[in-house]
Design an enzyme around this catalytic site. Structure first.
Site, PDB file in Angstrom:
ATOM      1  N   TYR A 122       0.835  -1.209   0.000  1.00 15.83           N
ATOM      2  CA  TYR A 122       0.000   0.000   0.000  1.00 15.83           C
ATOM      3  C   TYR A 122       0.870   1.260   0.000  1.00 15.83           C
ATOM      4  O   TYR A 122       1.802   1.395   0.783  1.00 15.83           O
ATOM      5  CB  TYR A 122      -0.912   0.024   1.231  1.00 15.83           C
ATOM      6  CG  TYR A 122      -1.664   1.330   1.372  1.00 15.83           C
ATOM      7  CD1 TYR A 122      -2.698   1.648   0.503  1.00 15.83           C
ATOM      8  CD2 TYR A 122      -1.314   2.260   2.354  1.00 15.83           C
ATOM      9  CE1 TYR A 122      -3.373   2.847   0.614  1.00 15.83           C
ATOM     10  CE2 TYR A 122      -1.983   3.464   2.475  1.00 15.83           C
ATOM     11  CZ  TYR A 122      -3.012   3.759   1.595  1.00 15.83           C
ATOM     12  OH  TYR A 122      -3.666   4.956   1.693  1.00 15.83           O
ATOM     13  N   ASN A 179       1.167  11.603   5.475  1.00 17.17           N
ATOM     14  CA  ASN A 179       0.595  10.825   6.568  1.00 17.17           C
ATOM     15  C   ASN A 179       1.285  11.238   7.861  1.00 17.17           C
ATOM     16  O   ASN A 179       2.510  11.303   7.925  1.00 17.17           O
ATOM     17  CB  ASN A 179       0.842   9.337   6.337  1.00 17.17           C
ATOM     18  CG  ASN A 179      -0.407   8.572   5.943  1.00 17.17           C
ATOM     19  OD1 ASN A 179      -0.333   7.390   5.689  1.00 17.17           O
ATOM     20  ND2 ASN A 179      -1.548   9.226   5.887  1.00 17.17           N
ATOM     21  N   PHE A 237      -1.233   7.001  12.181  1.00 15.76           N
ATOM     22  CA  PHE A 237      -1.565   8.375  11.801  1.00 15.76           C
ATOM     23  C   PHE A 237      -2.819   8.905  12.490  1.00 15.76           C
ATOM     24  O   PHE A 237      -3.155  10.080  12.375  1.00 15.76           O
ATOM     25  CB  PHE A 237      -1.789   8.463  10.283  1.00 15.76           C
ATOM     26  CG  PHE A 237      -2.731   7.396   9.777  1.00 15.76           C
ATOM     27  CD1 PHE A 237      -4.077   7.419  10.080  1.00 15.76           C
ATOM     28  CD2 PHE A 237      -2.240   6.335   9.030  1.00 15.76           C
ATOM     29  CE1 PHE A 237      -4.935   6.434   9.639  1.00 15.76           C
ATOM     30  CE2 PHE A 237      -3.096   5.335   8.582  1.00 15.76           C
ATOM     31  CZ  PHE A 237      -4.450   5.390   8.884  1.00 15.76           C
ATOM     32  N   GLU A 240     -11.961   5.483   5.424  1.00 14.28           N
ATOM     33  CA  GLU A 240     -11.565   6.183   6.658  1.00 14.28           C
ATOM     34  C   GLU A 240     -12.857   6.528   7.400  1.00 14.28           C
ATOM     35  O   GLU A 240     -13.331   7.660   7.381  1.00 14.28           O
ATOM     36  CB  GLU A 240     -10.735   7.413   6.295  1.00 14.28           C
ATOM     37  CG  GLU A 240      -9.449   7.014   5.570  1.00 14.28           C
ATOM     38  CD  GLU A 240      -8.793   8.152   4.806  1.00 14.28           C
ATOM     39  OE1 GLU A 240      -9.205   9.312   4.983  1.00 14.28           O
ATOM     40  OE2 GLU A 240      -7.863   7.866   4.023  1.00 14.28           O
TER      41      GLU A 240
END
Length: 521
Positions: free
Chosen positions: A54, A196, A328, A412
């Site tokens: 990713y 991030n 994060f 998210e």
């Protein structure tokens, strides 16, 4: 000038501010350079072997299943910075943007982010040269980190965006060209490593902690001056009382107030005055200010963990060893920031109550702190301003961390809103400094009505400092000038510095070693 070694030395609130103010010089050790180069080599190996990871060779967020060809992995990083630079609103203060760079450098230097050494060197160089990116204040939801503000922060690395330089705002490409620094070509993983993270939240937390510490110190001193003006008692600050309810913040404040008051002529002039107890805003200063110090300490402890952590994603642990996780996410700081915001607001709340007591005309003080009230309104209306600021602070205390709005097409699906928590804390402190300035204006005037009696050497030094800037009021004048003058005195740290200097000169122990955790280092 002393050096700070990114990735090796521990970053504290004090050191982060020293780096921001140019009092520490940031460097990279040979060991850290090796860690960064090694981490980059792991990323190159992943790309060379077409291993799907990713953010290295996939799309982002809801596009995480889209595979990117090796030829496009570099373009992917540039597109990431451009597409995520969607911030709006006023630019954040230049100093906070610089602190963001410092905290990001500390994270990247630990060698888990897969970036190029030259990219980190450019970030450190820009910070050292005070070439600071322009970052809008709104747009982050606090997960996946502070994406929008960090994208703006690092656009200048690729020659885009704007920067502050020598007092002006200019296109980043122009300034870098003048300084002989061409835009960088980002390598695989770098864009994600840059945007991030929680550096927007953390930088605001660092500045909020630094400012709130100053306000906490000032509030104790100003509160003591109000006690003197109101002929209050120092007996509630006896250490024996606080030993049987041993909250450390309360004990520290009680100790400071006892030190400031127990040798005062004013405080010792009325042992048999008939007053059994003072109002809570005087008697309970240790309990209220102390609780705010406890909230401050909690945020400090968490922030110093965060500013020494790696908060991007994915993390590169070794050859073909990566983890895509959630370091994060801003929730660890978001809740603590909301807690600290309440602590800051309560300092203003109790200060306003002391202002109200001072102008009531009780305990031998003239009504509205002026001799010829009626013709003069005296100090009636500054308390209105304090009340308005206190009320506004209450509305700002709604916890942003209690809210979450899904983003990224549901990928998210829980976000921290910690960026809002962090900005609100600093806004509350803005208001708090004005509230404390109004109390200081009142307390100094009230102390003058106790002459010829004198207070302790420390409080007399503080009173004298006020009087060098703001004269005693015989009649009405434009008090806004006085309030702004005293707010600047408080916010600059000069008021607390003067108190600490007088304490050292006259051997007052205001901050015992036992309470070192409550200090900035």
């Amino acid at each position: 000038m002393k050096n700070f070694r990114y990735g090796t030395d521990k970053l504290t609130i004090g050191k982060a501010m020293a780096l921001t103010h140019g009092k520490l010089h940031g460097t990279l050790s040979a060991k850290d350079r090796h860690k960064i180069d090694r981490s980059e080599s792991y990323v190159k190996d992943i790309v060379a072997h077409n291993e799907v990871v990713y953010g290295i060779n996939t799309g982002f967020g809801p596009l995480c299943d889209t595979i990117i060809t090796p030829q496009d992995t570099a373009n992917l990083q540039h597109n990431l910075l451009k597409s995520h630079a969607v911030g709006v609103g006023k630019p954040i203060p230049q100093s906070i943007a610089k602190t963001m760079m410092i905290i990001k450098a500390q994270a990247l230097a630990q060698g888990y982010s897969g970036i190029q050494l030259r990219t980190l060197e450019r970030i450190i160089w820009m910070a050292e040269q005070d070439i600071i990116p322009v970052v809008p204040e709104q747009g982050s939801v606090g997960a996946s980190g502070d994406l929008a503000p960090l994208a703006h922060l690092f656009l200048p690395l690729i020659g885009l965006g704007q920067v502050y330089y020598k007092g002006d705002i200019a296109p980043a490409r122009e300034i870098l060209q003048v300084r002989g620094m061409p835009p960088l070509q980002l390598a695989p993983k770098e864009g994600l490593a840059l945007i991030n993270g929680t550096q927007f939240i953390a930088a605001h937390a660092v500045h909020g902690l630094y400012r709130l510490h100053n306000a906490l110190e000032a509030a104790d001193i100003i509160g003591a001056m109000s006690i003197e003006g109101l002929m209050g008692s120092y007996k509630p600050f006896d250490a024996r009382l606080h030993q049987i309810r041993p909250f450390r913040g309360n004990q520290l404040v009680a100790h400071r107030l006892w030190q400031l008051l127990h040798k005062s002529e004013i405080a010792n002039s009325h042992p048999d005055c008939g007053r059994v107890q003072d109002p809570y805003s005087l008697r309970c200063i240790p309990q209220v200010h102390g609780a705010s110090r406890t909230a401050w300490l909690h945020l400090k402890d968490l922030t110093e963990i965060e500013i020494n952590s790696v908060t991007d994603n994915p993390i590169i642990l070794g050859p073909h060893d990566t983890i895509s996780g959630g370091n994060f996410h801003g929730q660890p700081l978001a809740i603590a920031l909301d807690y600290a915001a309440i602590g800051a607001a309560e300092l203003g709340n109790i200060a306003d109550r002391r202002c109200y007591l001072i102008i009531e005309g009780r305990y031998g003080l003239p009504k509205l702190l002026i001799q010829n009230a009626g013709l003069n309104s005296g100090f009636m209306v500054p308390q209105y301003t304090a009340a308005a600021l206190v009320s506004e602070n209450k509305t700002l205390c709604f916890p942003s961390s209690a809210d979450s709005i899904p983003t990224s097409l549901g990928q998210e699906d829980h976000v921290s809103m910690g960026s809002i928590s962090s900005r609100k804390l600093n806004k509350i402190i803005d208001h708090l400094e004005y509230i404390l300035a109004i109390e200081l204006l009142y307390a100094a005037q009230a102390m003058d009505f106790r002459r010829p009696l004198r207070s302790s050497e420390v409080l007399e030094a503080c009173h004298a400092l006020v009087r060098r800037r703001v004269p005693f009021a015989e009649c009405d004048r434009i008090f806004a000038y006085d309030i702004n003058n005293l707010q600047q005195l408080i916010s600059s740290g000069k008021f607390v510095e003067a108190a600490n200097s007088a304490a050292t000169t006259h051997d007052y122990d205001l901050n015992q070693a036992a309470y070192d955790a409550f200090n900035i280092s």
